[in-house]
Scaffold this active site. Sequence first.
Site, PDB file in Angstrom:
ATOM      1  N   SER A 110       0.801  -1.232   0.000  1.00 59.58           N
ATOM      2  CA  SER A 110       0.000   0.000   0.000  1.00 59.58           C
ATOM      3  C   SER A 110       0.830   1.277   0.000  1.00 59.58           C
ATOM      4  O   SER A 110       0.265   2.360  -0.195  1.00 59.58           O
ATOM      5  CB  SER A 110      -0.926   0.026   1.211  1.00 59.58           C
ATOM      6  OG  SER A 110      -1.953  -0.913   1.052  1.00 59.58           O
ATOM      7  N   LYS A 168       0.466   3.395  -2.963  1.00 58.79           N
ATOM      8  CA  LYS A 168      -0.716   4.255  -3.130  1.00 58.79           C
ATOM      9  C   LYS A 168      -0.386   5.744  -2.999  1.00 58.79           C
ATOM     10  O   LYS A 168      -1.102   6.590  -3.519  1.00 58.79           O
ATOM     11  CB  LYS A 168      -1.782   3.852  -2.109  1.00 58.79           C
ATOM     12  CG  LYS A 168      -2.281   2.409  -2.290  1.00 58.79           C
ATOM     13  CD  LYS A 168      -3.161   1.973  -1.129  1.00 58.79           C
ATOM     14  CE  LYS A 168      -3.630   0.529  -1.260  1.00 58.79           C
ATOM     15  NZ  LYS A 168      -4.399   0.087  -0.060  1.00 58.79           N
ATOM     16  N   TYR A 185      -3.671  -2.627 -10.336  1.00 60.22           N
ATOM     17  CA  TYR A 185      -3.574  -2.406  -8.883  1.00 60.22           C
ATOM     18  C   TYR A 185      -2.681  -3.467  -8.210  1.00 60.22           C
ATOM     19  O   TYR A 185      -1.773  -3.142  -7.453  1.00 60.22           O
ATOM     20  CB  TYR A 185      -4.990  -2.410  -8.279  1.00 60.22           C
ATOM     21  CG  TYR A 185      -5.012  -2.413  -6.774  1.00 60.22           C
ATOM     22  CD1 TYR A 185      -4.780  -1.251  -6.048  1.00 60.22           C
ATOM     23  CD2 TYR A 185      -5.249  -3.596  -6.059  1.00 60.22           C
ATOM     24  CE1 TYR A 185      -4.786  -1.258  -4.654  1.00 60.22           C
ATOM     25  CE2 TYR A 185      -5.256  -3.610  -4.673  1.00 60.22           C
ATOM     26  CZ  TYR A 185      -5.022  -2.443  -3.981  1.00 60.22           C
ATOM     27  OH  TYR A 185      -5.013  -2.460  -2.599  1.00 60.22           O
ATOM     28  N   TYR A 228      -4.846   3.786   7.993  1.00 59.40           N
ATOM     29  CA  TYR A 228      -6.220   3.265   8.134  1.00 59.40           C
ATOM     30  C   TYR A 228      -6.761   3.587   9.525  1.00 59.40           C
ATOM     31  O   TYR A 228      -6.579   4.709  10.001  1.00 59.40           O
ATOM     32  CB  TYR A 228      -6.264   1.762   7.818  1.00 59.40           C
ATOM     33  CG  TYR A 228      -5.410   1.422   6.636  1.00 59.40           C
ATOM     34  CD1 TYR A 228      -5.789   1.845   5.372  1.00 59.40           C
ATOM     35  CD2 TYR A 228      -4.202   0.748   6.765  1.00 59.40           C
ATOM     36  CE1 TYR A 228      -5.006   1.582   4.263  1.00 59.40           C
ATOM     37  CE2 TYR A 228      -3.403   0.480   5.662  1.00 59.40           C
ATOM     38  CZ  TYR A 228      -3.814   0.903   4.419  1.00 59.40           C
ATOM     39  OH  TYR A 228      -3.029   0.659   3.348  1.00 59.40           O
ATOM     40  N   VAL A 260       1.215  -3.770   3.820  1.00 55.99           N
ATOM     41  CA  VAL A 260       1.182  -5.070   4.505  1.00 55.99           C
ATOM     42  C   VAL A 260       2.453  -5.896   4.295  1.00 55.99           C
ATOM     43  O   VAL A 260       2.603  -6.938   4.919  1.00 55.99           O
ATOM     44  CB  VAL A 260      -0.028  -5.975   4.149  1.00 55.99           C
ATOM     45  CG1 VAL A 260      -1.304  -5.474   4.773  1.00 55.99           C
ATOM     46  CG2 VAL A 260      -0.166  -6.195   2.681  1.00 55.99           C
TER      47      VAL A 260
HETATM   48  O1  DON Z   1      -4.931  -4.850  -1.660  1.00 51.35           O
HETATM   49  C1  DON Z   1      -4.333  -5.353  -0.714  1.00 51.35           C
HETATM   50  O2  DON Z   1      -4.905  -5.933   0.197  1.00 51.35           O
HETATM   51  C2  DON Z   1      -2.816  -5.221  -0.729  1.00 51.35           C
HETATM   52  N1  DON Z   1      -2.312  -5.277  -2.070  1.00 51.35           N
HETATM   53  C3  DON Z   1      -2.382  -3.919  -0.110  1.00 51.35           C
HETATM   54  C4  DON Z   1      -2.948  -3.711   1.296  1.00 51.35           C
HETATM   55  C5  DON Z   1      -2.004  -3.021   2.209  1.00 51.35           C
HETATM   56  O3  DON Z   1      -0.832  -2.931   1.978  1.00 51.35           O
HETATM   57  C6  DON Z   1      -2.570  -2.534   3.501  1.00 51.35           C
HETATM   58  N2  DON Z   1      -1.554  -1.864   4.280  1.00 51.35           N
HETATM   59  N3  DON Z   1      -1.123  -1.945   5.346  1.00 51.35           N
END
Ligand code: DON
Length: 295
Positions: free
Chosen positions: A50, A53, A177, A229, A247
């Site tokens: 993320s 982003k 994405y 978040y 993540v």
């Molecule tokens: O879409 C997802 O769930 C992952 N590609 C990215 C989520 C993420 O990194 C949340 N961050 N802490």
Amino acid sequence: MRQRPDRGEVATYIPELARVDPQAFGLVVIDADGSVAAGGDSDVAFSIQSISKVFTLTLALGMVGDRLWRRVGREPSGSPFNSIVQLERERGIPRNPFINAGAIAVTDVILSGHQPREALGEILRFMQFVADDPSIAIDERVAASEQRTGFRNSALANYMKSFGVIENPVDFTLGVYFHHCAIAMTCRQLAKAGRFLAHSGRNPATGHFVVQPERARRINAVMLTCGHYDGSGEFAYRVGLPGKSGVGGGILAIAPGKASIAVWSPGLDEAGNSHLGRIALEALTKRMGWSIFGV
Ligand code: DON
């Protein structure tokens, strides 16, 4: 920091991320003069997830300007990063560009008018440009792993599509994405990539204005309020800097006018943010007096 036992849990919902060594730890700080302080696994590439982003938001704002805010909000959600609950009440407009729904909508904006391969190339080249490093690449295994298991993201994208918020075929948008989330970078590359946000839109290493100062300030504001978040309040309380987590266990934090900081420790807390990464940043900002809220 490396010795601490309380590391949280490595993400497993993307199977390829579950293979990462939970003991890994890296930290890089680049100050205003360009001096680099690096520790631990600072040159090991990890999945930025993320954190990408922040860069897709920057790119999309560059493409469509403030019209982007018709497609995505800029308020904290107070919900988990992959939550769907607010989308029904808010007619498919995601709360902010950092929750998954919001980032998928931003990716869709970048994709419009392009083939998925071109849009992805654009995102990767932008990342290489801001980090001033053409070697940055996508980890195809991570992308494929998430593509196979990304049922929630698929639900979010389809749900938004039903409100007309997604313009392109859902599979195209999700493909781009998943691939930009799978960009692999080291802490050193990530700290370099964040420098334009620490220095009013200009990368002091290259002299390039990536964005205008006002836009850098606003991206930092969204990072502060939404970058972690439903852990964003806690991050502001403890660290006091705009930050964006992933993540994969990375966090990019910006000390405006002072430094760009990247930390990586794969164990996550309940909100999906790097546990030890946050603790390290808290210790660092306290020691340096870098919190934007005062010493
Ligand atoms: O879409 C997802 O769930 C992952 N590609 C990215 C989520 C993420 O990194 C949340 N961050 N802490």
